[in-house]
Motif scaffolding. Structure first.
Motif, PDB file in Angstrom:
ATOM      1  N   GLU A  74       0.621  -1.335  -0.108  1.00  0.00           N
ATOM      2  CA  GLU A  74       0.213  -0.316  -0.195  1.00  0.00           C
ATOM      3  C   GLU A  74       0.649   0.838  -0.322  1.00  0.00           C
ATOM      4  OE1 GLU A  74      -3.163   1.748   2.893  1.00  0.00           O
ATOM      5  OE2 GLU A  74      -2.715   0.701   3.323  1.00  0.00           O
ATOM      6  N   HIS A  75       1.759   1.349   0.748  1.00  0.00           N
ATOM      7  CA  HIS A  75       2.971   2.622   0.847  1.00  0.00           C
ATOM      8  C   HIS A  75       4.151   2.442   0.226  1.00  0.00           C
ATOM      9  CE1 HIS A  75      -0.895   4.379   2.894  1.00  0.00           C
ATOM     10  NE2 HIS A  75      -0.965   3.814   3.823  1.00  0.00           N
ATOM     11  N   TRP A  76       4.456   1.399  -0.320  1.00  0.00           N
ATOM     12  CA  TRP A  76       5.536   0.979  -0.092  1.00  0.00           C
ATOM     13  C   TRP A  76       5.885  -0.356  -1.195  1.00  0.00           C
ATOM     14  CZ3 TRP A  76       4.356   0.230   4.591  1.00  0.00           C
ATOM     15  CH2 TRP A  76       4.680  -2.067   4.748  1.00  0.00           C
ATOM     16  N   GLU A  77       7.451  -0.097  -1.465  1.00  0.00           N
ATOM     17  CA  GLU A  77       7.128  -1.592  -2.734  1.00  0.00           C
ATOM     18  C   GLU A  77       8.797  -2.272  -1.862  1.00  0.00           C
ATOM     19  OE1 GLU A  77       8.253  -2.194  -7.579  1.00  0.00           O
ATOM     20  OE2 GLU A  77       7.500  -0.559  -6.644  1.00  0.00           O
ATOM     21  N   ILE A  78       8.625  -3.676  -1.854  1.00  0.00           N
ATOM     22  CA  ILE A  78       9.442  -4.430  -2.209  1.00  0.00           C
ATOM     23  C   ILE A  78       9.624  -5.110  -3.294  1.00  0.00           C
ATOM     24  CG2 ILE A  78      10.111  -6.754  -1.135  1.00  0.00           C
ATOM     25  CD1 ILE A  78       9.399  -5.184   1.158  1.00  0.00           C
ATOM     26  N   VAL A  79      11.926  -5.269  -3.431  1.00  0.00           N
ATOM     27  CA  VAL A  79      12.054  -5.030  -4.660  1.00  0.00           C
ATOM     28  C   VAL A  79      13.062  -5.881  -4.056  1.00  0.00           C
ATOM     29  CG1 VAL A  79      13.101  -4.233  -6.290  1.00  0.00           C
ATOM     30  CG2 VAL A  79      12.074  -2.814  -5.535  1.00  0.00           C
ATOM     31  N   SER A  80      13.296  -7.179  -4.698  1.00  0.00           N
ATOM     32  CA  SER A  80      14.071  -8.489  -4.891  1.00  0.00           C
ATOM     33  C   SER A  80      15.628  -8.124  -6.093  1.00  0.00           C
ATOM     34  CB  SER A  80      13.717 -10.222  -5.060  1.00  0.00           C
ATOM     35  OG  SER A  80      14.537 -10.655  -5.387  1.00  0.00           O
ATOM     36  N   PHE A 124      19.302 -10.457  -2.642  1.00  0.00           N
ATOM     37  CA  PHE A 124      19.011  -8.895  -1.559  1.00  0.00           C
ATOM     38  C   PHE A 124      17.542  -8.487  -1.609  1.00  0.00           C
ATOM     39  CE2 PHE A 124      21.291  -6.845  -3.881  1.00  0.00           C
ATOM     40  CZ  PHE A 124      21.362  -5.807  -3.881  1.00  0.00           C
ATOM     41  N   THR A 125      16.604  -8.356  -0.505  1.00  0.00           N
ATOM     42  CA  THR A 125      15.321  -7.176  -0.966  1.00  0.00           C
ATOM     43  C   THR A 125      15.930  -6.199  -0.504  1.00  0.00           C
ATOM     44  OG1 THR A 125      14.281  -8.398   0.899  1.00  0.00           O
ATOM     45  CG2 THR A 125      14.204  -9.726  -1.448  1.00  0.00           C
ATOM     46  N   VAL A 126      15.295  -4.812  -1.005  1.00  0.00           N
ATOM     47  CA  VAL A 126      15.286  -3.593  -0.530  1.00  0.00           C
ATOM     48  C   VAL A 126      13.533  -2.876  -0.366  1.00  0.00           C
ATOM     49  CG1 VAL A 126      17.645  -3.199  -0.694  1.00  0.00           C
ATOM     50  CG2 VAL A 126      16.070  -2.542  -1.880  1.00  0.00           C
ATOM     51  N   SER A 127      13.079  -2.649   0.592  1.00  0.00           N
ATOM     52  CA  SER A 127      12.122  -1.700   0.720  1.00  0.00           C
ATOM     53  C   SER A 127      11.721  -0.282  -0.212  1.00  0.00           C
ATOM     54  CB  SER A 127      11.258  -2.088   2.128  1.00  0.00           C
ATOM     55  OG  SER A 127      10.298  -1.114   1.845  1.00  0.00           O
ATOM     56  N   LEU A 128      12.020   0.339  -0.582  1.00  0.00           N
ATOM     57  CA  LEU A 128      11.459   1.320  -1.515  1.00  0.00           C
ATOM     58  C   LEU A 128       9.857   2.011  -1.154  1.00  0.00           C
ATOM     59  CD1 LEU A 128      12.646   0.547  -4.706  1.00  0.00           C
ATOM     60  CD2 LEU A 128      13.695   1.147  -2.854  1.00  0.00           C
ATOM     61  N   ILE A 129      10.441   3.292  -0.441  1.00  0.00           N
ATOM     62  CA  ILE A 129       9.710   4.303  -0.068  1.00  0.00           C
ATOM     63  C   ILE A 129       9.101   5.470  -1.181  1.00  0.00           C
ATOM     64  CG2 ILE A 129      10.144   4.392   1.946  1.00  0.00           C
ATOM     65  CD1 ILE A 129      10.783   7.273   2.115  1.00  0.00           C
ATOM     66  N   PRO A 130       7.967   5.560  -1.247  1.00  0.00           N
ATOM     67  CA  PRO A 130       7.451   6.083  -2.673  1.00  0.00           C
ATOM     68  C   PRO A 130       8.335   7.233  -2.962  1.00  0.00           C
ATOM     69  CG  PRO A 130       5.299   6.436  -0.415  1.00  0.00           C
ATOM     70  CD  PRO A 130       6.747   5.405   0.221  1.00  0.00           C
ATOM     71  N   THR A 131       8.712   8.249  -1.951  1.00  0.00           N
ATOM     72  CA  THR A 131       9.909   9.452  -1.980  1.00  0.00           C
ATOM     73  C   THR A 131      11.760   9.068  -3.020  1.00  0.00           C
ATOM     74  OG1 THR A 131       9.748  10.832  -0.290  1.00  0.00           O
ATOM     75  CG2 THR A 131      11.509  10.769  -1.681  1.00  0.00           C
ATOM     76  N   LEU A 187      11.880   9.978  -7.269  1.00  0.00           N
ATOM     77  CA  LEU A 187      12.970  10.303  -7.342  1.00  0.00           C
ATOM     78  C   LEU A 187      14.314   9.603  -7.880  1.00  0.00           C
ATOM     79  CD1 LEU A 187      12.292  12.975  -4.453  1.00  0.00           C
ATOM     80  CD2 LEU A 187      11.830  13.295  -6.920  1.00  0.00           C
ATOM     81  N   THR A 188      14.101   8.287  -8.337  1.00  0.00           N
ATOM     82  CA  THR A 188      15.666   7.882  -8.348  1.00  0.00           C
ATOM     83  C   THR A 188      15.057   6.362  -9.256  1.00  0.00           C
ATOM     84  OG1 THR A 188      15.237   5.569  -6.948  1.00  0.00           O
ATOM     85  CG2 THR A 188      15.897   7.705  -5.923  1.00  0.00           C
ATOM     86  N   THR A 189      15.844   6.005 -10.196  1.00  0.00           N
ATOM     87  CA  THR A 189      15.575   5.162 -11.452  1.00  0.00           C
ATOM     88  C   THR A 189      15.220   4.357 -10.454  1.00  0.00           C
ATOM     89  OG1 THR A 189      18.518   4.087 -10.903  1.00  0.00           O
ATOM     90  CG2 THR A 189      17.430   5.863 -12.522  1.00  0.00           C
ATOM     91  N   LEU A 190      15.003   3.697 -10.154  1.00  0.00           N
ATOM     92  CA  LEU A 190      14.643   2.403  -9.108  1.00  0.00           C
ATOM     93  C   LEU A 190      13.119   2.593  -9.013  1.00  0.00           C
ATOM     94  CD1 LEU A 190      16.232   1.025  -6.460  1.00  0.00           C
ATOM     95  CD2 LEU A 190      16.384   0.427  -8.526  1.00  0.00           C
ATOM     96  N   GLY A 191      12.722   3.473  -9.179  1.00  0.00           N
ATOM     97  CA  GLY A 191      10.933   3.529  -9.639  1.00  0.00           C
ATOM     98  C   GLY A 191      10.375   3.247 -11.096  1.00  0.00           C
TER      99      GLY A 191
END
Length: 210
Positions: free
Chosen positions: A119-125, A159-166, A170-174
């Motif tokens: 809902e508020h973030w995205e998990i990227v593997s 590995f996984t990271v959690s990405l917030i809306p910002t 504001l980065t290429t990971l979006g």
């Protein structure tokens, strides 16, 4: 020295083939403000040296030479005209360390494996070269395309990271999708600790033999 806090989402506006290298022209009005020949700017986590500053093209632009070794060992070789890139200037002495210590020296590349929306973030593997896995730990720091991120889960080859809306905005990971390459730089402190522990183990072994 960088912090992994992206200042600007720039764009590759030209690529000149120099044979054993390439010259990138990058649009980035924020990072070029006050920049001059010889300064460093991180492009997707790779520390590059400014060759020229250009004021045309609708905004500040800079050129940087990228040698074949860097093109082959980082994701910069996959960039084309129009590619968006993360940009960061070096940390000023006495400035705040918002992310973690980043050298701009890529240790290897990974690949976006999966994205899971919440809902508020995205998990990227992200896939991880086997030789780097020992430096990546849960809740530790890692740099992905120049972005300082906290590891959520660390496996033997991912590995996984959690990405917030910002971060997404504001980065290429979006915009990166499964299969896209990313630059990885592990925490340099982990490498120093490994080196020091190796020396201690070697010294103890010599003492035992003596």
């Amino acid at each position: 020295m960088f912090t992994g806090i992206v200042e600007e989402l720039g764009e590759i506006v030209a690529i000149e083939n120099l044979g054993d290298a390439s010259r990138f022209q990058v649009r980035g009005p924020v990072v070029t403000e006050g920049a001059k020949h010889g300064d460093s700017i991180a492009v997707n986590g790779v520390c590059l040296t400014v060759v020229d500053i250009h004021e045309g093209g609708g905004g500040g632009e800079f050129s940087a030479d990228v040698m074949a070794e860097t093109l082959n060992r980082s994701s910069l070789g996959a960039l084309t005209v129009g590619s968006r890139v993360n940009l960061e200037r070096p940390m000023a002495l006495g400035g705040r360390l918002g992310g973690h210590i980043v050298q701009g020296h890529v240790d290897g590349t990974g690949t976006i494996v999966e994205r899971k929306l919440s809902e508020h973030w995205e998990i990227v593997s992200i896939s991880l070269p086997a030789e780097l896995s020992r430096y990546v730990v849960e809740k530790g720091s890692i740099t992905v395309d120049g972005i300082s991120l906290t590891v959520v889960d660390a496996g033997p080859d991912y590995f996984t990271v959690s990405l917030i809306p910002t971060t997404l905005a504001l980065t290429t990971l979006g915009v990166k999708q499964s299969g896209d390459p990313v630059n990885l730089e592990v925490d340099v402190l982990a490498k120093y600790v490994e080196r020091l522990l190796g020396r201690d183990a070697g010294a103890q072994k010599k003492e035992a033999i003596a």
